[in-house]
Write an enzyme that holds these catalytic residues in place. Structure first.
Site, PDB file in Angstrom:
ATOM      1  N   ARG A  89       3.672  -3.157   5.558  1.00  0.00           N
ATOM      2  CA  ARG A  89       4.900  -2.994   4.762  1.00  0.00           C
ATOM      3  C   ARG A  89       6.076  -3.517   5.559  1.00  0.00           C
ATOM      4  O   ARG A  89       6.292  -3.092   6.695  1.00  0.00           O
ATOM      5  CB  ARG A  89       5.171  -1.499   4.492  1.00  0.00           C
ATOM      6  N   THR A 105      12.278  -3.859   3.161  1.00  0.00           N
ATOM      7  CA  THR A 105      12.093  -4.039   1.713  1.00  0.00           C
ATOM      8  C   THR A 105      10.946  -3.192   1.156  1.00  0.00           C
ATOM      9  O   THR A 105      10.840  -3.010  -0.055  1.00  0.00           O
ATOM     10  CB  THR A 105      11.774  -5.506   1.391  1.00  0.00           C
ATOM     11  N   ASP A 158       3.150   8.549   9.632  1.00  0.00           N
ATOM     12  CA  ASP A 158       2.621   7.188   9.550  1.00  0.00           C
ATOM     13  C   ASP A 158       1.137   7.214   9.929  1.00  0.00           C
ATOM     14  O   ASP A 158       0.780   7.451  11.090  1.00  0.00           O
ATOM     15  CB  ASP A 158       3.414   6.273  10.505  1.00  0.00           C
ATOM     16  N   ASP A 196      -0.080   4.709  12.737  1.00  0.00           N
ATOM     17  CA  ASP A 196       0.403   5.104  14.070  1.00  0.00           C
ATOM     18  C   ASP A 196      -0.340   6.335  14.575  1.00  0.00           C
ATOM     19  O   ASP A 196      -0.694   6.417  15.759  1.00  0.00           O
ATOM     20  CB  ASP A 196       1.912   5.397  14.028  1.00  0.00           C
TER      21      ASP A 196
HETATM   22  C1  PRP Z   1       0.904   2.065   5.516  1.00  0.00           C
HETATM   23  C2  PRP Z   1      -0.347   2.670   4.904  1.00  0.00           C
HETATM   24  C3  PRP Z   1      -0.497   1.860   3.659  1.00  0.00           C
HETATM   25  C4  PRP Z   1       0.916   1.594   3.251  1.00  0.00           C
HETATM   26  C5  PRP Z   1       1.265   2.500   2.118  1.00  0.00           C
HETATM   27  O1  PRP Z   1       0.601   0.873   6.145  1.00  0.00           O
HETATM   28  O2  PRP Z   1      -1.476   2.616   5.734  1.00  0.00           O
HETATM   29  O3  PRP Z   1      -1.191   0.650   3.846  1.00  0.00           O
HETATM   30  O4  PRP Z   1       1.737   1.876   4.390  1.00  0.00           O
HETATM   31  O5  PRP Z   1       2.558   2.297   1.694  1.00  0.00           O
HETATM   32  P1  PRP Z   1       2.920   1.661   0.289  1.00  0.00           P
HETATM   33  O6  PRP Z   1       2.117   2.400  -0.744  1.00  0.00           O
HETATM   34  O7  PRP Z   1       4.387   1.919   0.179  1.00  0.00           O
HETATM   35  O8  PRP Z   1       2.595   0.208   0.312  1.00  0.00           O
HETATM   36  P2  PRP Z   1       1.597   0.095   7.110  1.00  0.00           P
HETATM   37  O9  PRP Z   1       2.318  -0.962   6.360  1.00  0.00           O
HETATM   38  O10 PRP Z   1       2.428   1.067   7.866  1.00  0.00           O
HETATM   39  O11 PRP Z   1       0.599  -0.672   8.051  1.00  0.00           O
HETATM   40  P3  PRP Z   1      -0.458  -0.094   9.122  1.00  0.00           P
HETATM   41  O12 PRP Z   1      -1.565   0.583   8.341  1.00  0.00           O
HETATM   42  O13 PRP Z   1      -0.915  -1.315   9.828  1.00  0.00           O
HETATM   43  O14 PRP Z   1       0.266   0.870  10.016  1.00  0.00           O
HETATM   44  N1  URA Z   2       2.638   4.787   5.037  1.00  0.00           N
HETATM   45  C1  URA Z   2       2.296   5.819   5.831  1.00  0.00           C
HETATM   46  O1  URA Z   2       1.525   5.673   6.782  1.00  0.00           O
HETATM   47  N2  URA Z   2       2.828   7.030   5.555  1.00  0.00           N
HETATM   48  C2  URA Z   2       3.651   7.230   4.526  1.00  0.00           C
HETATM   49  O2  URA Z   2       4.083   8.367   4.315  1.00  0.00           O
HETATM   50  C3  URA Z   2       3.998   6.131   3.719  1.00  0.00           C
HETATM   51  C4  URA Z   2       3.468   4.924   3.990  1.00  0.00           C
END
Ligand code: PRP
Ligand code: URA
Length: 226
Positions: A121, A125, A217, A220
């Site tokens: 994400r 945005t 998150d 993380d």
């Molecule tokens: C997080 C999570 C999802 C996304 C959800 O990923 O694991 O993939 O956000 O959010 P959304 O429904 O608003 O799209 P992130 O972009 O943080 O990447 P990561 O898994 O690599 O940490």
């Molecule tokens: N992605 C995450 O990992 N946690 C949230 O709460 C939203 C998006």
């Protein structure tokens, strides 16, 4: 006899159409999810719990797979016995956090193929940005189970499913751990044919697109990054 304990959870703020949504309220799933929400749980503990819940969610999302009767010879007699028939499975984790479900799901369905969908994400945005996509050649002929612990705005889920449909996939299910009502509404609107399995629907998204109360998150917490 012990009196049943009422679940005291805040109701989701927005009402999303729920006919496509299966909330997996099994006590083992709920208990493990509560452990994961706790901010003091270790990286190792978080990963382990996500893996365990992955296995339990795989059990639920495959509950209605078609079966056929096949011949089998036991040490005592021949018989007809049920066996899974129909389309084969692809598990499609959205990187990174979706990978946390994968081993648990593969433990239950070891013959499934895997498609990796790399998305992150944009923090400003909240749009999903693709950086990797690799799927089996015959993905269009299979039932694809897309997995990601968090369904927040649903930008990532919608982008992943758009990509799979562009490859000809027709049969898709989505599995997550936590969903925001806003994410359910958006995913259901963009892809009404895709059913959703989740362990819980939380109250809302905050101004940064995080699920509240949520668990923070997921990527993380799984990998110990910031
Ligand atoms: C997080 C999570 C999802 C996304 C959800 O990923 O694991 O993939 O956000 O959010 P959304 O429904 O608003 O799209 P992130 O972009 O943080 O990447 P990561 O898994 O690599 O940490
Ligand atoms: N992605 C995450 O990992 N946690 C949230 O709460 C939203 C998006």
């Amino acid at each position: 006899m012990r009196a049943p304990i009422a679940l005291e959870q805040k109701k989701p703020k927005e009402t999303a159409p729920m006919s496509n949504v299966h909330v997996v309220d099994h006590p083992l799933v709920q208990h493990k999810l509560t452990l994961m929400r706790d901010k003091v749980v270790s990286t190792k503990g978080f990963r382990q719990l996500l893996n365990e819940i992955g296995m339990l969610l795989a059990y639920e999302v495959t509950r209605d797979l078609p079966i056929e009767m096949v011949d089998v010879e036991t040490p005592l007699a021949r018989m007809k016995a049920p066996s899974i028939s129909g389309k084969k499975l692809v598990f499609a984790p959205i990187l990174r956090a979706g990978v946390g479900f994968l081993d648990g799901m593969l433990n239950l369905v070891p013959s499934a193929r895997v498609a990796h969908i790399g998305l992150y994400r944009n923090p400003e945005t909240l749009e999903a940005v693709e950086y990797y996509f690799k799927a089996p050649a015959d993905v269009a002929d299979r039932l694809v189970i897309v997995m990601d612990p968090m369904l927040a705005t649903a930008n990532s889920a919608v982008a992943a499913i758009d990509r799979l449909k562009a490859r000809g996939v027709k049969d898709i299910r989505f599995v997550c751990l936590l969903a925001a009502p806003e994410g359910i509404a958006r995913l259901t609107k963009a892809h009404p044919d895709v059913e959703i399995w989740t362990a819980a629907i939380d109250e809302k998204l905050n101004d940064h697109g995080y699920i509240v109360p949520g668990l923070g998150d997921a990527g993380d917490r799984m990998f110990g990054t910031k």
